[in-house]
Write an enzyme that holds these catalytic residues in place. Structure first.
Site, PDB file in Angstrom:
ATOM      1  N   ASP A 162       0.843  -1.205   0.000  1.00 31.45           N
ATOM      2  CA  ASP A 162       0.000   0.000   0.000  1.00 31.45           C
ATOM      3  C   ASP A 162       0.875   1.250   0.000  1.00 31.45           C
ATOM      4  O   ASP A 162       0.702   2.149   0.827  1.00 31.45           O
ATOM      5  CB  ASP A 162      -0.938  -0.021   1.216  1.00 31.45           C
ATOM      6  CG  ASP A 162      -2.051   1.019   1.092  1.00 31.45           C
ATOM      7  OD1 ASP A 162      -2.316   1.472  -0.039  1.00 31.45           O
ATOM      8  OD2 ASP A 162      -2.652   1.385   2.124  1.00 31.45           O
ATOM      9  N   LYS A 164       2.003   4.715  -1.005  1.00 34.86           N
ATOM     10  CA  LYS A 164       1.405   5.943  -1.547  1.00 34.86           C
ATOM     11  C   LYS A 164       1.935   7.090  -0.710  1.00 34.86           C
ATOM     12  O   LYS A 164       2.395   6.867   0.435  1.00 34.86           O
ATOM     13  CB  LYS A 164      -0.122   5.873  -1.488  1.00 34.86           C
ATOM     14  CG  LYS A 164      -0.666   5.545  -0.103  1.00 34.86           C
ATOM     15  CD  LYS A 164      -2.177   5.425  -0.103  1.00 34.86           C
ATOM     16  CE  LYS A 164      -2.688   5.034   1.270  1.00 34.86           C
ATOM     17  NZ  LYS A 164      -4.109   4.856   1.340  1.00 34.86           N
ATOM     18  N   ASN A 167       1.313   7.464   3.039  1.00 31.30           N
ATOM     19  CA  ASN A 167       1.915   6.543   4.018  1.00 31.30           C
ATOM     20  C   ASN A 167       3.386   6.850   4.306  1.00 31.30           C
ATOM     21  O   ASN A 167       4.064   6.081   4.986  1.00 31.30           O
ATOM     22  CB  ASN A 167       1.740   5.088   3.565  1.00 31.30           C
ATOM     23  CG  ASN A 167       0.356   4.571   3.941  1.00 31.30           C
ATOM     24  OD1 ASN A 167      -0.293   5.132   4.835  1.00 31.30           O
ATOM     25  ND2 ASN A 167      -0.103   3.537   3.269  1.00 31.30           N
ATOM     26  N   ASP A 183       2.158   2.631   8.596  1.00 27.39           N
ATOM     27  CA  ASP A 183       0.989   1.834   8.205  1.00 27.39           C
ATOM     28  C   ASP A 183       1.344   0.520   7.493  1.00 27.39           C
ATOM     29  O   ASP A 183       1.471   0.486   6.258  1.00 27.39           O
ATOM     30  CB  ASP A 183       0.053   2.688   7.326  1.00 27.39           C
ATOM     31  CG  ASP A 183      -1.338   2.074   7.269  1.00 27.39           C
ATOM     32  OD1 ASP A 183      -1.511   0.968   7.805  1.00 27.39           O
ATOM     33  OD2 ASP A 183      -2.237   2.699   6.687  1.00 27.39           O
ATOM     34  N   THR A 201      -4.416   0.920  -2.781  1.00 29.56           N
ATOM     35  CA  THR A 201      -5.165   2.128  -3.133  1.00 29.56           C
ATOM     36  C   THR A 201      -5.161   2.235  -4.660  1.00 29.56           C
ATOM     37  O   THR A 201      -4.083   2.199  -5.279  1.00 29.56           O
ATOM     38  CB  THR A 201      -4.474   3.349  -2.477  1.00 29.56           C
ATOM     39  OG1 THR A 201      -4.364   3.070  -1.084  1.00 29.56           O
ATOM     40  CG2 THR A 201      -5.276   4.617  -2.689  1.00 29.56           C
TER      41      THR A 201
HETATM   42  N1  LIG Z   1       4.116   8.128  13.666  1.00 28.23           N
HETATM   43  C1  LIG Z   1       3.230   9.096  13.395  1.00 28.23           C
HETATM   44  N2  LIG Z   1       3.541  10.391  13.635  1.00 28.23           N
HETATM   45  C2  LIG Z   1       2.643  11.369  13.359  1.00 28.23           C
HETATM   46  N3  LIG Z   1       1.395  11.153  12.857  1.00 28.23           N
HETATM   47  C3  LIG Z   1       1.034   9.878  12.604  1.00 28.23           C
HETATM   48  C4  LIG Z   1       1.926   8.790  12.865  1.00 28.23           C
HETATM   49  N4  LIG Z   1       1.302   7.640  12.527  1.00 28.23           N
HETATM   50  C5  LIG Z   1       0.080   7.999  12.076  1.00 28.23           C
HETATM   51  N5  LIG Z   1      -0.099   9.343  12.118  1.00 28.23           N
HETATM   52  C6  LIG Z   1      -1.285  10.106  11.711  1.00 28.23           C
HETATM   53  O1  LIG Z   1      -2.455   9.344  12.011  1.00 28.23           O
HETATM   54  C7  LIG Z   1      -3.167   8.987  10.824  1.00 28.23           C
HETATM   55  C8  LIG Z   1      -3.692   7.551  10.927  1.00 28.23           C
HETATM   56  O2  LIG Z   1      -2.598   6.669  11.120  1.00 28.23           O
HETATM   57  P1  LIG Z   1      -2.459   5.289  10.348  1.00 28.23           P
HETATM   58  O3  LIG Z   1      -2.518   5.533   8.866  1.00 28.23           O
HETATM   59  O4  LIG Z   1      -1.274   4.563  10.838  1.00 28.23           O
HETATM   60  O5  LIG Z   1      -3.754   4.555  10.866  1.00 28.23           O
HETATM   61  P2  LIG Z   1      -4.468   3.356  10.196  1.00 28.23           P
HETATM   62  O6  LIG Z   1      -5.497   2.825  11.123  1.00 28.23           O
HETATM   63  O7  LIG Z   1      -3.490   2.386   9.697  1.00 28.23           O
HETATM   64  O8  LIG Z   1      -5.114   4.149   9.039  1.00 28.23           O
HETATM   65  P3  LIG Z   1      -5.746   3.675   7.722  1.00 28.23           P
HETATM   66  O9  LIG Z   1      -7.176   3.970   7.942  1.00 28.23           O
HETATM   67  O10 LIG Z   1      -5.085   4.614   6.718  1.00 28.23           O
HETATM   68  O11 LIG Z   1      -5.407   2.238   7.524  1.00 28.23           O
HETATM   69  C9  LIG Z   1      -2.172   9.185   9.692  1.00 28.23           C
HETATM   70  O12 LIG Z   1      -2.825   9.513   8.513  1.00 28.23           O
HETATM   71  C10 LIG Z   1      -1.282  10.315  10.212  1.00 28.23           C
HETATM   72  O13 LIG Z   1      -1.885  11.568   9.948  1.00 28.23           O
END
Ligand SMILES: Nc1ncnc2c1ncn2[C@@H]1O[C@H](COP(=O)(O)OP(=O)(O)OP(=O)(O)O)[C@@H](O)[C@H]1O
Length: 515
Positions: A162, A164, A167, A183, A201
Site C-alpha cells: 500500500d 502511496k 503513508n 501503516d 489504493t
Molecule cells: N508516527 C506518526 N507520527 C505522526 N502522525 C502519525 C503517525 N502515525 C500515524 N499518524 C497520523 O495518524 C493517521 C492515521 O494513522 P495510520 O494511517 O497509521 O492509521 P491506520 O489505522 O493504519 O489508518 P488507515 O485507515 O489509513 O489504515 C495518519 O494519517 C497520520 O496523519
C-alpha cells in the site's frame, strides 16, 4: 466488549498476550495505564481502528521525548484481529531509519496503545499539496529514502502493498527532513509463492494486483507512481471511474506531455519508465533502482566520523541482557542525539539494505582513510552479531556506536533504572525487568530469561538494586572501565571479572532482602 474476541472473554487474558500469541506471554502480560508514563498532547490523525496522538514521555533526569501513540480500540479491532496481529508482528521485525519504529505496547481495559516514532512534518501528500512543486533534487533525496526503506522491507521478505505518499511521513517540517514509512496494515511476509488478494489504493496499484496474481514487484510499480506524482503533482493514471482507471493502468497509458515535465531530467523519466512496466519480470528491481544514474549522478557518500570506526573496533562482546537493556537506552535517545550515527549508518550501508556487513565496514574505512585489518572486522561482526546472520542491523549499529559516555552518565542511568522500576519501589523486581523487556519488543525467550537469571544467581521474586543495574550496564566488561572513569564515585569493583562481580553483588543484596 463484543463477543467476537472469545480469547479475551473466555481466558480473561490480557489482549496483547492473545494478540502476539506468544504462549509464555499470557502469564507475564498485564494491563498497565499508559497515562502513568505518557502525557497525551494533541490528536495527529485518525485511522480505521483508533486515534493517533502526540504524547510526551518525561524521564527521571528531567528530559522529555515526544512520541506518536496509536490507540487502537479493542472493540473496533475485533473483526480485524488478524490484520492487527500481522501488522504488529511485522513492525517488531522491521528496523530501518526510514521506517517508523514501534517502541512499546501498552494495554488497558479498552485500548491497545502503540508507542511510535513521532513524525511532526505531516505526510508527503499534504507536503506536496502545500508546497505546490518540489525541485527535482528534493524529490531525488526523498525518493532515495523511500527506495531504501522498501529495499530493507524486500530484503527481510516483506511486501508493503500500500505504498502511496500518504503513508510516508516527514519527521520535521524542514526541507531536508527524514522520511518514515507508516501503516503496515496491508503488508505481508512473502515466500516463493505469489499473492492473490487485491489490496491497496487504486491509483497506486500495479496491473498484476488487479489480475490477482502478484509478487513483491507490485511495490516497485507503486513507487513509480509515487515518483511521478512527486515530480509533477499529477497522477500518471487517472479515469472518470474505476474501470477507466483500471484500463489505463493495464495499458500503462501514461505520458510526460504535461508542461510540468519540461524541466525534469531524462534520467528521472528513464527510471519512471523502468518502474511503470506492465510485466513485473521486466520491471526494474528496488536495488537496481537505487543504482540508477538518476540517484548516482549527484551521489556523494557522506564522510564517516572516525570516532565511529573506533567504537566499532573497540567494541567488546556483552551478554544478551546487556544487549536488550541497551535497546531500551537507544530507544530513549532523541532524533538529534542519533542524527550523526544515522548519517554514518547510511554512508556505510552503500547497498541500502538496512544491514551492514564486514565488507561494508572495510570499504567505508578505506574510503575514510581509516587503517583497516580485514580479519579484525570479521571478528568484530561475529562479536556484535546477535542476529547470527553476519550483519548488523540499524539498532545494533546504534548500540555499538552510541556515545556511551553521554548515555551512561549517572542521571541517564537513573532515568533508565526508573524505566524498569515500574512498581516505583527504588528497586527492580525480576518480573518487572522481564515485563519491560517484553513490552519494548525485546527478543528474550523464557529460556533466555532463565539463563540470565541463573547467570546472575537470581530467582523469581528477587529484586535488583540501582547499583546492580549499573553493574550490568556499565561494568559488564572490565575492559570498559577506562571509558567510564567519569562516573562518580569510582568503584574498584570494576576491575573484577564482571560475572564474579555480579553474582557476588546480587547474592549479597538478595541475602539482605531475605534476612
Ligand atoms: N508516527 C506518526 N507520527 C505522526 N502522525 C502519525 C503517525 N502515525 C500515524 N499518524 C497520523 O495518524 C493517521 C492515521 O494513522 P495510520 O494511517 O497509521 O492509521 P491506520 O489505522 O493504519 O489508518 P488507515 O485507515 O489509513 O489504515 C495518519 O494519517 C497520520 O496523519
Amino acid at each position: 466488549m463484543g463477543s467476537c474476541c472469545p480469547l479475551l472473554l473466555n481466558n480473561r487474558e490480557p489482549f496483547q498476550a492473545a494478540l502476539l500469541s506468544r504462549s509464555e506471554v499470557s502469564q507475564k502480560s498485564r494491563l498497565e495505564s499508559i497515562h502513568k508514563n505518557y502525557n497525551f498532547i494533541k490528536v495527529l490523525g485518525y485511522g480505521q481502528f483508533g486515534t493517533v496522538r502526540e504524547a510526551t514521555r518525561l524521564f527521571q533526569n528531567g528530559l522529555e521525548r515526544k512520541f506518536a501513540i496509536k490507540s487502537i480500540s479493542k472493540d473496533k479491532v475485533c473483526k480485524k484481529f488478524n490484520l492487527l496481529k500481522r501488522e504488529l508482528e511485522l513492525l517488531s521485525i522491521i528496523d530501518h531509519p526510514n521506517i517508523v519504529k514501534l517502541h512499546e505496547i501498552y494495554e488497558d481495559e479498552k485500548y491497545l496503545h502503540l508507542v511510535l516514532d513521532l513524525c511532526k512534518g505531516g505526510d508527503l501528500y499534504d507536503y506536496i499539496l502545500n508546497k505546490g512543486k518540489l525541485t527535482e533534487k528534493e524529490v531525488m533525496m526523498i525518493m532515495k529514502k523511500i527506495f531504501s526503506a522498501i529495499n530493507h522491507l524486500h530484503t527481510v521478505s516483506i511486501c508493503h502493498r500500500d505504498l502511496k505518499p500518504d503513508n510516508f511521513m516527514l519527521v520535521t517540517k524542514d526541507s531536508d527532513s527524514e522520511v518514515k514509512l507508516i501503516d503496515f496494515g496491508m503488508s505481508v511476509k512473502f515466500g516463493d509463492e505469489q499473492m492473490h488478494t487485491i489490496v491497496g489504493t487504486p491509483y497506486y496499484l500495479a496491473p498484476e494486483v488487479y489480475m490477482g496474481n502478484y509478487g513483491k514487484e507490485c511495490d516497485n510499480w507503486s513507487l513509480g507512481v509515487v515518483m511521478y506524482f512527486l515530480l509533477s503533482g499529477k497522477q500518471p493514471f487517472s479515469g472518470s471511474n474505476i474501470n477507466e482507471l483500471l484500463a489505463n493502468i493495464l495499458k500503462c497509458n501514461f505520458t510526460f506531455d504535461d508542461r510540468n515535465w519540461n524541466d525534469v531530467s531524462e534520467d528521472a523519466k528513464d527510471l519512471i519508465r523502468k518502474l511503470l512496466v506492465v510485466d513485473p519480470k521486466d520491471r526494474i528491481s528496488i536495488s537496481n533502482s537505487l543504482r540508477h544514474k538518476w540517484f548516482n549522478q549527484h551521489a556523494t557518500t557522506a564522510p564517516v566520523n572516525l570516532e565511529i570506526f573506533n567504537s566499532l573496533k573497540t567494541f567488546k562482546a556483552h551478554g544478551k541482557l546487556w544487549n536488550e537493556m541497551m535497546k531500551v537506552f537507544i530507544r530513549n535517545l532523541s532524533e538529534d542525539e542519533i542524527k550523526d550515527l544515522d548519517v554514518a549508518f547510511k554512508a556505510i550501508d552503500t547497498e541500502h539494505t538496512g544491514f551492514i556487513t564486514a565488507d561494508n565496514i572495510e570499504k567505508a574505512m578505506l574510503r575514510n582513510g581509516y587503517p583497516v585489518v580485514a580479519d579484525e572486522i570479521h571478528k568484530l561482526i561475529n562479536l556484535i552479531d546477535y542476529l547470527g546472520n553476519g550483519k548488523l542491523n540499524y539498532t545494533q549499529f546504534l548500540i555499538v556506536t552510541a556515545d556511551r559516555k553521554s548515555i551512561f552518565d549517572e542521571e541517564s542511568l537513573w532515568s533508565a533504572f526508573k524505566y524498569f522500576d515500574i512498581s516505583n519501589q527504588g528497586k527492580v523486581h525480576v518480573s518487572d525487568l522481564e515485563f519491560v523487556l517484553e513490552k519494548a519488543g525485546c527478543c528474550i525467550t523464557t529460556l533466555d530469561f532463565e539463563e540470565i537469571l541463573n547467570e546472575f544467581q537470581l530467582k523469581a521474586g528477587d529484586f535488583m538494586s540501582f547499583d546492580q543495574f549499573k553493574d550490568i550496564i556499565v561494568c559488564f566488561s572490565p575492559e570498559n572501565s577506562a571509558d567510564f572513569n567519569h562516573l562518580a564515585p569510582p568503584r574498584t569493583v570494576r576491575r573484577l571479572s564482571h560475572k564474579r562481580l555480579s553474582i557476588r553483588r546480587l547474592s549479597n543484596a538478595n541475602a539482605q532482602q531475605t534476612s
